[in-house]
Enzyme design. Structure first.
Site, PDB file in Angstrom:
ATOM      1  N   CYS A   1      72.936  56.825 -26.238  1.00 21.75           N
ATOM      2  CA  CYS A   1      73.714  56.395 -27.105  1.00 21.75           C
ATOM      3  C   CYS A   1      75.129  56.337 -26.847  1.00 21.75           C
ATOM      4  CB  CYS A   1      73.807  57.503 -28.147  1.00 21.75           C
ATOM      5  SG  CYS A   1      71.899  58.130 -28.570  1.00 21.75           S
TER       6      CYS A   1
ATOM      7  N   HIS B   1      73.830  54.255 -36.991  1.00 16.61           N
ATOM      8  CA  HIS B   1      74.088  54.283 -35.515  1.00 16.61           C
ATOM      9  C   HIS B   1      72.882  53.532 -34.795  1.00 16.61           C
ATOM     10  CE1 HIS B   1      74.039  56.259 -31.552  1.00 16.61           C
ATOM     11  NE2 HIS B   1      73.202  57.116 -31.907  1.00 16.61           N
TER      12      HIS B   1
END
Length: 388
Positions: free
Chosen positions: A84, A334
């Protein structure tokens, strides 16, 4: 050493784009950023691109040259992968290239597309950011891992689900009017507390969504900006990166994120600031507890002191330290490989005064972006300042 200016910034809408390809998404974000910068494509010296699960969701490796073509540039292109934190790592590399004088113009961005596969397949891909041998094979998921971190935090410092709910409510409120945010709707504490449990003590509204989208920035040297009379008032003055053990079981504490602290220390030192100088920030709130841990890892709060920051109004839009004015990962969304760059896109607009929430921080001059990978086994921190 050259100062690093942000000449252009842009993102696609975040959300569900299963009908669009990854190259299409990144091409749009790159076009927005390049148009915003006023920089000719022929002047771009390098592309730094973040992506995590494209080999799983699109069966596409070797994405660097693919995304260069999508952006309409012929510069050398490299894909960066750090779960991420892929976008943040790409951004740090881009900033270092400009600062060193190796190049004058870098296009940096990231993309993720996950709604074109099943939720199970997307989850399988995301789980590759954990330790396969010691976590994934044992059935640990990221909601479960962050639930363990939340339970450890509550046991050591106290805190309640209501404290975490305040984080979710705040970030959803901040996303209202943010045209690129995935969720532009308010939620109440009751919504959060009565939502289905995902992994105790975390519920559905404690988690960020699966998101498709892309973001990009154009970084230029100060000398290039001056020579081409560019309007680039925001500078990246500090960048840091930190690493921790991949598996939770190998860490000394589940309530500390040393990768964040290491990255922040480097970025603060490079920018010659202290945590007290920060006016606003975007942190990696993949789960509500992650925002709490980030604020403490960044040394903005002492250990155990950030749990009620949102509930106390300290980190709200009208608080002393606004956090995630974009809506954060929680409401903005996200798109994994794009997230670290999207945070800088949002902060750049906030500091320039052309963000929907700029009125909340009219005098802000120093901002911070915190991007994390996995359970914060990787972290990047970037300091942004308005040029004098």
């Amino acid at each position: 050493m050259q100062a690093v200016r942000i000449a252009g910034a842009g993102s696609t809408p975040f959300g569900v784009s299963s009908e669009r390809t990854g190259r299409d998404l990144f091409g749009e974000a790159a076009r927005i950023a390049i148009d915003d910068s006023g920089v000719p494509r022929a002047d771009i010296d390098r592309l730094c691109y973040g992506n995590f699960v494209g080999t799983v969701t699109e069966r596409q490796g070797h994405q660097g040259p693919l995304m260069a073509a999508a952006a309409g540039v012929t510069a050398p292109a490299t894909r960066y992968e750090s779960a991420c934190a892929s976008g943040g790592v790409a951004l740090k590399s881009a900033a270092e290239a400009v600062r060193s004088g190796a190049v004058d113009v870098v296009l940096v961005g990231g993309m993720e597309r996950m709604h074109n596969v099943t939720t199970e397949r997307a989850t399988e891909g995301l789980a590759m950011a954990a330790d396969d041998l010691y976590e994934s094979r044992a059935g640990v998921t990221f909601p479960g891992a962050y639930a363990l971190m939340a339970r450890a935090y509550f046991a050591e410092f106290g805190g309640t689900r209501a404290d975490l709910a305040a984080v979710a409510v705040k970030n959803h409120r901040n996303a209202l009017g943010n045209e690129t945010a995935q969720f532009q709707r308010e939620i109440s504490p009751t919504d959060v507390l009565e939502a289905p449990t995902v992994a105790d003590p975390l519920g559905l509204y404690d988690a960020c969504p699966i998101t498709d989208g892309a973001s990009a920035c154009v970084l230029v040297s100060e000398s290039y900006a001056a020579a081409h009379d560019l309007n680039a008032p925001v500078e990246i003055t500090g960048a840091g990166q930190g690493t921790d053990s991949l598996a939770l079981q190998q860490r000394e504490s589940l309530t500390r994120t040393p990768a964040t602290t290491r990255a922040a220390t480097t970025a603060y030192d490079e920018a010659e600031i202290t945590p007290a100088d920060i006016d606003l920030l975007e942190v990696h709130d993949c789960f509500t507890i992650a925002e709490v841990l980030a604020l403490e890892g960044l040394r903005l709060y002492d250990p155990g002191a950030a749990i009620d920051a949102a509930a106390a109004g300290e980190t709200t839009a009208d608080g002393d330290l606004p956090v995630n004015l974009s809506g954060g990962l929680k409401a903005k969304g996200h798109p994994v490989g794009a997230t670290g760059v999207s945070q800088v896109v949002e902060l750049t607009k906030l500091l320039r005064g052309d963000h929907v929430n700029s009125d909340a921080v009219p005098d802000a001059t120093v901002a911070l972006a915190h991007n994390a990978g996995g359970t914060v086994a990787s972290a990047t921190v970037h300091v942004l300042e308005v040029c004098a």
